[in-house]
Design a protein around this motif. Structure first.
Motif, PDB file in Angstrom:
ATOM      1  N   ASP A  66       0.688  -1.458  -0.088  1.00 19.76           N
ATOM      2  CA  ASP A  66      -0.073  -0.300   0.326  1.00 19.76           C
ATOM      3  C   ASP A  66       0.634   1.106  -0.196  1.00 19.76           C
ATOM      4  OD1 ASP A  66      -2.695  -1.195  -0.077  1.00 19.76           O
ATOM      5  OD2 ASP A  66      -2.014  -1.604   2.268  1.00 19.76           O
TER       6      ASP A  66
ATOM      7  N   HIS B 239      13.570  -6.193   3.334  1.00 17.40           N
ATOM      8  CA  HIS B 239      12.567  -6.015   4.089  1.00 17.40           C
ATOM      9  C   HIS B 239      12.135  -4.626   3.056  1.00 17.40           C
ATOM     10  CE1 HIS B 239       8.959  -3.372   6.128  1.00 17.40           C
ATOM     11  NE2 HIS B 239       8.625  -4.477   6.766  1.00 17.40           N
TER      12      HIS B 239
ATOM     13  N   LEU C  38      -1.654  -2.722   9.509  1.00 18.82           N
ATOM     14  CA  LEU C  38      -0.123  -2.052  10.321  1.00 18.82           C
ATOM     15  C   LEU C  38      -0.586  -1.149  11.728  1.00 18.82           C
ATOM     16  CD1 LEU C  38       1.362  -0.020   7.064  1.00 18.82           C
ATOM     17  CD2 LEU C  38       2.404  -2.306   8.526  1.00 18.82           C
TER      18      LEU C  38
HETATM   19  C1  HEC Z   1       8.973  -0.216  12.170  1.00 16.42           C
HETATM   20  C2  HEC Z   1       7.508  -1.598  10.786  1.00 16.42           C
HETATM   21  C3  HEC Z   1       8.118  -2.454  10.845  1.00 16.42           C
HETATM   22  C4  HEC Z   1       8.623  -3.566  10.922  1.00 16.42           C
HETATM   23  C5  HEC Z   1       8.814  -3.663  12.819  1.00 16.42           C
HETATM   24  C6  HEC Z   1       8.207  -4.967  10.416  1.00 16.42           C
HETATM   25  N1  HEC Z   1       7.643  -4.444   9.369  1.00 16.42           N
HETATM   26 FE1  HEC Z   1       6.913  -5.063   7.150  1.00 16.42          FE
HETATM   27  N2  HEC Z   1       6.300  -3.888   6.704  1.00 16.42           N
HETATM   28  C7  HEC Z   1       6.395  -2.093   7.696  1.00 16.42           C
HETATM   29  C8  HEC Z   1       5.727  -1.745   6.388  1.00 16.42           C
HETATM   30  C9  HEC Z   1       5.066   0.092   6.715  1.00 16.42           C
HETATM   31  C10 HEC Z   1       5.162  -2.429   5.479  1.00 16.42           C
HETATM   32  C11 HEC Z   1       4.771  -1.932   3.926  1.00 16.42           C
HETATM   33  C12 HEC Z   1       3.062  -2.582   4.212  1.00 16.42           C
HETATM   34  C13 HEC Z   1       1.970  -1.421   2.744  1.00 16.42           C
HETATM   35  O1  HEC Z   1       2.929   0.055   2.327  1.00 16.42           O
HETATM   36  O2  HEC Z   1       1.343  -2.658   2.092  1.00 16.42           O
HETATM   37  C14 HEC Z   1       6.091  -3.590   5.574  1.00 16.42           C
HETATM   38  C15 HEC Z   1       6.093  -4.401   4.609  1.00 16.42           C
HETATM   39  C16 HEC Z   1       6.155  -5.903   4.628  1.00 16.42           C
HETATM   40  C17 HEC Z   1       5.572  -6.890   4.260  1.00 16.42           C
HETATM   41  C18 HEC Z   1       5.568  -7.049   2.070  1.00 16.42           C
HETATM   42  C19 HEC Z   1       4.033  -6.798   2.630  1.00 16.42           C
HETATM   43  C20 HEC Z   1       3.668  -7.107   0.698  1.00 16.42           C
HETATM   44  O3  HEC Z   1       2.305  -5.848   1.205  1.00 16.42           O
HETATM   45  O4  HEC Z   1       4.374  -7.171   0.460  1.00 16.42           O
HETATM   46  C21 HEC Z   1       5.992  -8.374   4.657  1.00 16.42           C
HETATM   47  C22 HEC Z   1       6.358  -9.526   4.249  1.00 16.42           C
HETATM   48  C23 HEC Z   1       6.286  -7.929   5.724  1.00 16.42           C
HETATM   49  N3  HEC Z   1       6.965  -6.764   5.827  1.00 16.42           N
HETATM   50  C24 HEC Z   1       7.016  -8.778   7.008  1.00 16.42           C
HETATM   51  C25 HEC Z   1       7.615  -8.686   7.843  1.00 16.42           C
HETATM   52  C26 HEC Z   1       8.644  -9.255   8.904  1.00 16.42           C
HETATM   53  C27 HEC Z   1       8.735 -10.644   8.969  1.00 16.42           C
HETATM   54  C28 HEC Z   1       9.059  -8.835  10.142  1.00 16.42           C
HETATM   55  C29 HEC Z   1       9.537  -8.600  11.228  1.00 16.42           C
HETATM   56  C30 HEC Z   1      11.029  -9.805  10.849  1.00 16.42           C
HETATM   57  C31 HEC Z   1       8.261  -7.000   9.367  1.00 16.42           C
HETATM   58  N4  HEC Z   1       7.745  -7.226   8.333  1.00 16.42           N
HETATM   59  C32 HEC Z   1       8.713  -5.771  10.544  1.00 16.42           C
HETATM   60  C33 HEC Z   1       6.391  -2.124   8.158  1.00 16.42           C
HETATM   61  C34 HEC Z   1       6.956  -2.928   9.609  1.00 16.42           C
END
Ligand code: HEC
Ligand code: HEC
Ligand code: HEC
Ligand code: HEC
Length: 222
Positions: free
Chosen positions: A89, A148, A162
């Motif tokens: 998103d 990531h 989120l």
């Molecule tokens: C500080 C906040 C934060 C942390 C900590 C975090 N994420 Fe995320 N993650 C996000 C955000 C923001 C996105 C983008 C989401 C979107 O825009 O749809 C994302 C995207 C992702 C996506 C891709 C999703 C897609 O729609 O393609 C995955 C898979 C993911 N994260 C897995 C993880 C995993 C596994 C961990 C732990 C190792 C983790 N994230 C830790 C904030 C975080």
């Protein structure tokens, strides 16, 4: 008497924590993985100077903000963006920006560590292989699709899975919004604490331990 108590206690606490000090213990940058004051490639004996300078050291990277004193990488990266994922998103920058650009100045392995400040005699000492971003260098293509998403807007409006950045705590670093970059963007420092003040002991400078995926669950409602 009382006024001496605080300093004495402080000395005791600081003394004890430096005794217990090992890399990644959240006690500050001294002796942490980013304390390069004793590194062979740093003749200044200082800590901050490899990354920041109070006065322009003559590096073009100064324009990147943060009084940046280290050469940036000239590499082109393949981003994790909507071309790869239909469920993403947040808006993703075309190339890494802001803080991510600063970390990549060392962590993509293409820039010499001693390319900072007034150093002109720069050899090829780069970040040790074990500290390079895993699998980033895929046959010369700096491929971030296995990392990531970074340089992405933390869009907790469009993405209902989120947690709310303005009110969700992240370790001892305040709320998620406090660890986002200009424009509300998620970058490397959203997960890692480069100065090792708020990082959890025994982790890769993580703001929250990832035991039972606690780090992931800080942001993702899953
Ligand atoms: C500080 C906040 C934060 C942390 C900590 C975090 N994420 Fe995320 N993650 C996000 C955000 C923001 C996105 C983008 C989401 C979107 O825009 O749809 C994302 C995207 C992702 C996506 C891709 C999703 C897609 O729609 O393609 C995955 C898979 C993911 N994260 C897995 C993880 C995993 C596994 C961990 C732990 C190792 C983790 N994230 C830790 C904030 C975080
Ligand atoms: C290895 C590189 C590196 C070293 C060494 C380093 N910093 Fe930083 N610093 C960064 C990066 C990257 C940022 C931006 C990301 C962030 O704020 O976490 C930053 C941000 C900052 C900020 C602004 C944001 C904040 O957290 O307050 C200050 C102030 C700062 N550093 C001071 C220092 C001082 C003082 C030292 C030496 C004792 C130091 N830094 C050593 C990389 C470094
Ligand atoms: C001046 C170069 C430089 C910059 C800038 C820099 N790093 Fe590092 N970083 C290193 C080196 C070199 C190591 C390996 C240190 C060692 O040998 O233990 C390292 C280690 C690490 C580690 C591994 C720590 C561990 O205990 O396993 C992490 C995580 C890390 N850096 C993240 C970051 C992040 C995130 C940023 C930006 C916010 C950043 N670094 C900026 C040079 C840098
Ligand atoms: C969503 C959270 C998240 C983001 C964003 C993130 N990392 Fe990490 N990083 C982790 C976790 C969790 C680990 C430890 C597990 C692992 O090694 O995969 C880690 C490990 C590392 C390591 C240590 C690798 C090793 O084998 O010791 C380095 C270096 C690193 N990250 C640098 C970066 C840099 C540079 C960026 C930005 C380009 C970044 N990270 C963005 C979560 C993140």
């Amino acid at each position: 008497m009382k006024k001496y108590l605080v300093p004495v206690l402080t000395i005791l606490i600081v003394g004890l924590s430096s005794l217990a000090m090992a890399a990644g213990n959240g006690a500050g940058i001294l002796n942490s993985p980013h304390d390069f004051s004793a590194a062979a490639w740093n003749s200044t004996g200082e800590i901050c100077v490899t990354c920041h300078t109070p006065h322009d050291g003559g590096r073009a990277s100064n324009a990147a903000g943060m009084l940046w004193n280290h050469d940036l990488s000239a590499a082109t990266y393949t981003m994790y963006d909507s071309a790869l994922s239909s469920s993403l998103d947040g808006a993703v920058d075309a190339q890494p920006t802001g803080v991510a650009k600063l970390c990549l100045a060392c962590h993509d392995g293409t820039v010499a560590l001693e390319a900072f400040g007034k150093n002109t005699a720069v050899t090829t000492t780069s970040v040790p292989t074990y500290a390079e971003i895993p699998r980033l260098d895929d046959n010369g293509n700096e491929d971030l699709r296995g990392t990531h998403p970074i340089s992405i807007v933390y869009d907790d409006v469009a993405d209902v899975n989120l947690n709310i950045a303005a009110s969700t705590p992240i370790g001892t670093s305040g709320v998620i919004a406090d660890v986002l970059d200009v424009g509300g963007k998620l970058q490397c420092h959203s997960c890692h604490d480069v100065h090792d003040q708020e990082a959890v002991a025994g982790t890769a400078l993580l703001r929250v331990s990832n035991a039972a995926s606690a780090l992931c669950l800080t942001c993702h409602l899953k």
